[in-house]
Design a protein around this motif. Structure first.
Motif, PDB file in Angstrom:
ATOM      1  N   LEU A   1      29.025  18.160  47.888  1.00 36.05           N
ATOM      2  CA  LEU A   1      27.753  19.520  47.708  1.00 36.05           C
ATOM      3  C   LEU A   1      26.206  19.244  48.544  1.00 36.05           C
ATOM      4  CD1 LEU A   1      27.301  21.385  44.443  1.00 36.05           C
ATOM      5  CD2 LEU A   1      27.667  22.193  47.028  1.00 36.05           C
ATOM      6  N   PRO A   2      25.970  17.306  48.680  1.00 35.08           N
ATOM      7  CA  PRO A   2      25.156  16.912  49.339  1.00 35.08           C
ATOM      8  C   PRO A   2      25.184  17.035  50.925  1.00 35.08           C
ATOM      9  CG  PRO A   2      25.070  15.901  47.980  1.00 35.08           C
ATOM     10  CD  PRO A   2      26.294  16.645  48.053  1.00 35.08           C
ATOM     11  N   GLU A   3      26.718  16.685  51.120  1.00 34.95           N
ATOM     12  CA  GLU A   3      27.405  16.615  52.144  1.00 34.95           C
ATOM     13  C   GLU A   3      27.400  17.888  53.384  1.00 34.95           C
ATOM     14  OE1 GLU A   3      27.912  14.651  55.747  1.00 34.95           O
ATOM     15  OE2 GLU A   3      26.697  13.865  54.160  1.00 34.95           O
ATOM     16  N   VAL A   4      27.410  19.456  52.064  1.00 30.75           N
ATOM     17  CA  VAL A   4      28.281  20.275  52.642  1.00 30.75           C
ATOM     18  C   VAL A   4      26.605  21.088  53.353  1.00 30.75           C
ATOM     19  CG1 VAL A   4      28.812  22.485  51.783  1.00 30.75           C
ATOM     20  CG2 VAL A   4      30.360  20.651  51.706  1.00 30.75           C
ATOM     21  N   VAL A   5      26.001  20.594  52.224  1.00 30.72           N
ATOM     22  CA  VAL A   5      24.326  21.165  52.813  1.00 30.72           C
ATOM     23  C   VAL A   5      24.160  20.351  53.921  1.00 30.72           C
ATOM     24  CG1 VAL A   5      21.986  20.878  51.984  1.00 30.72           C
ATOM     25  CG2 VAL A   5      23.599  21.610  50.477  1.00 30.72           C
ATOM     26  N   ARG A   6      23.977  19.117  54.498  1.00 29.30           N
ATOM     27  CA  ARG A   6      23.753  18.682  55.560  1.00 29.30           C
ATOM     28  C   ARG A   6      24.828  19.238  56.859  1.00 29.30           C
ATOM     29  NH1 ARG A   6      22.966  13.820  52.394  1.00 29.30           N
ATOM     30  NH2 ARG A   6      24.887  13.348  52.322  1.00 29.30           N
ATOM     31  N   LEU A   7      26.308  19.318  56.632  1.00 31.18           N
ATOM     32  CA  LEU A   7      26.321  20.006  57.419  1.00 31.18           C
ATOM     33  C   LEU A   7      26.067  21.379  57.582  1.00 31.18           C
ATOM     34  CD1 LEU A   7      30.257  19.010  56.642  1.00 31.18           C
ATOM     35  CD2 LEU A   7      29.436  18.729  58.405  1.00 31.18           C
ATOM     36  N   VAL A   8      25.705  22.648  56.797  1.00 27.71           N
ATOM     37  CA  VAL A   8      25.507  23.873  56.789  1.00 27.71           C
ATOM     38  C   VAL A   8      24.184  23.777  57.380  1.00 27.71           C
ATOM     39  CG1 VAL A   8      24.252  25.426  55.734  1.00 27.71           C
ATOM     40  CG2 VAL A   8      26.188  24.280  54.408  1.00 27.71           C
ATOM     41  N   ALA A   9      23.397  22.477  57.489  1.00 27.21           N
ATOM     42  CA  ALA A   9      21.897  22.360  58.120  1.00 27.21           C
ATOM     43  C   ALA A   9      22.061  22.111  59.652  1.00 27.21           C
ATOM     44  CB  ALA A   9      21.185  21.245  57.566  1.00 27.21           C
TER      45      ALA A   9
ATOM     46  N   HIS B   1      24.601  23.146  61.277  1.00 29.82           N
ATOM     47  CA  HIS B   1      25.391  24.405  62.382  1.00 29.82           C
ATOM     48  C   HIS B   1      24.513  25.328  62.389  1.00 29.82           C
ATOM     49  CE1 HIS B   1      28.646  27.892  60.333  1.00 29.82           C
ATOM     50  NE2 HIS B   1      28.093  27.411  61.912  1.00 29.82           N
ATOM     51  N   ALA B   2      23.048  25.455  61.204  1.00 31.09           N
ATOM     52  CA  ALA B   2      21.623  26.274  62.094  1.00 31.09           C
ATOM     53  C   ALA B   2      21.266  26.087  62.870  1.00 31.09           C
ATOM     54  CB  ALA B   2      21.159  26.227  60.521  1.00 31.09           C
ATOM     55  N   VAL B   3      21.788  24.639  62.902  1.00 29.82           N
ATOM     56  CA  VAL B   3      21.090  23.944  64.989  1.00 29.82           C
ATOM     57  C   VAL B   3      21.669  24.791  65.476  1.00 29.82           C
ATOM     58  CG1 VAL B   3      20.533  21.715  65.349  1.00 29.82           C
ATOM     59  CG2 VAL B   3      19.432  22.131  63.370  1.00 29.82           C
ATOM     60  N   TYR B   4      22.784  24.451  65.182  1.00 28.97           N
ATOM     61  CA  TYR B   4      23.543  24.616  66.743  1.00 28.97           C
ATOM     62  C   TYR B   4      23.718  26.253  66.925  1.00 28.97           C
ATOM     63  CZ  TYR B   4      28.227  25.306  68.992  1.00 28.97           C
ATOM     64  OH  TYR B   4      29.187  25.933  70.275  1.00 28.97           O
ATOM     65  N   GLU B   5      23.260  26.882  66.110  1.00 30.17           N
ATOM     66  CA  GLU B   5      23.309  28.181  66.590  1.00 30.17           C
ATOM     67  C   GLU B   5      22.061  29.114  65.982  1.00 30.17           C
ATOM     68  OE1 GLU B   5      26.116  30.996  63.526  1.00 30.17           O
ATOM     69  OE2 GLU B   5      28.025  30.159  64.003  1.00 30.17           O
ATOM     70  N   LYS B   6      21.100  27.714  66.035  1.00 26.76           N
ATOM     71  CA  LYS B   6      19.714  28.635  66.500  1.00 26.76           C
ATOM     72  C   LYS B   6      19.366  28.906  65.621  1.00 26.76           C
ATOM     73  CE  LYS B   6      20.978  27.051  71.259  1.00 26.76           C
ATOM     74  NZ  LYS B   6      22.524  27.845  71.616  1.00 26.76           N
ATOM     75  N   ALA B   7      19.426  29.222  64.038  1.00 21.08           N
ATOM     76  CA  ALA B   7      19.496  30.155  62.879  1.00 21.08           C
ATOM     77  C   ALA B   7      18.316  29.195  62.283  1.00 21.08           C
ATOM     78  CB  ALA B   7      20.555  30.459  62.495  1.00 21.08           C
ATOM     79  N   ALA B   8      17.341  29.634  61.255  1.00 22.36           N
ATOM     80  CA  ALA B   8      16.299  29.365  60.048  1.00 22.36           C
ATOM     81  C   ALA B   8      17.398  28.221  59.446  1.00 22.36           C
ATOM     82  CB  ALA B   8      16.036  30.196  59.291  1.00 22.36           C
TER      83      ALA B   8
END
Length: 151
Positions: free
Chosen positions: A12-20, A22-29
């Motif tokens: 989970l900690p690493e998945v959360v980092r991946l999600v973060a 991903h959000a940067v990549y997609e210019k999302a919140a």
């Protein structure tokens, strides 16, 4: 060598980092601060998992990317399908054949659930993703996605 497998609670900690990332990549919140807690309940709660998360793990144990998916319903087709919510690979791992491995795992998940279709969305500006999905034989549909916050 890369292994694609279901995420585990320890991931989970690493998945959360991946999600973060991903959000940067997609210019999302940025994701919410309590995302790990939220995902834990959806992925590993007492009831059957509502969300599935597949991770691409390198032979060194690094998580290079993830795909998340959940069953959804189609009124028009009167059937259930697997909705892939996210597919993301770290930039350093793109172009190495991991995307197809994650997609294969999502398709296998759909088949294991007895579903006959996978659907997903990608931002209109992400032409690299669209080329990747086209090469897989997927076909896009023109739609605009809306969200309505219920605050």
């Amino acid at each position: 060598m890369t292994l694609v497998r279901h995420a585990r609670p320890a991931d989970l900690p690493e998945v959360v980092r991946l999600v973060a990332e991903h959000a940067v990549y997609e210019k999302a919140a940025a994701p919410p601060a309590d995302l790990a807690r939220r995902l834990e309940g959806l992925l590993f709660g007492d009831s059957p998992a509502r969300l599935r998360c597949l991770v691409a793990e390198t032979d060194g144990g690094e998580l290079a990317g993830y795909a998340s998916c959940a069953p959804e319903l189609s009124t028009w087709d009167g059937t259930e399908y697997l909705h892939m919510d996210c597919l993301f690979l770290r930039e350093s791992h793109r172009g190495l054949g991991l995307g197809p491995l994650l997609m294969d795992a999502v398709v296998a998940e759909a088949r294991a659930l007895g579903l006959t279709e996978v659907q997903w969305q990608t931002p209109a500006w992400n032409t690299d993703a669209m080329r990747f999905y086209d090469r897989l034989g997927a076909r896009g549909k023109d739609k605009v996605r809306y969200t309505l916050p219920l605050g």
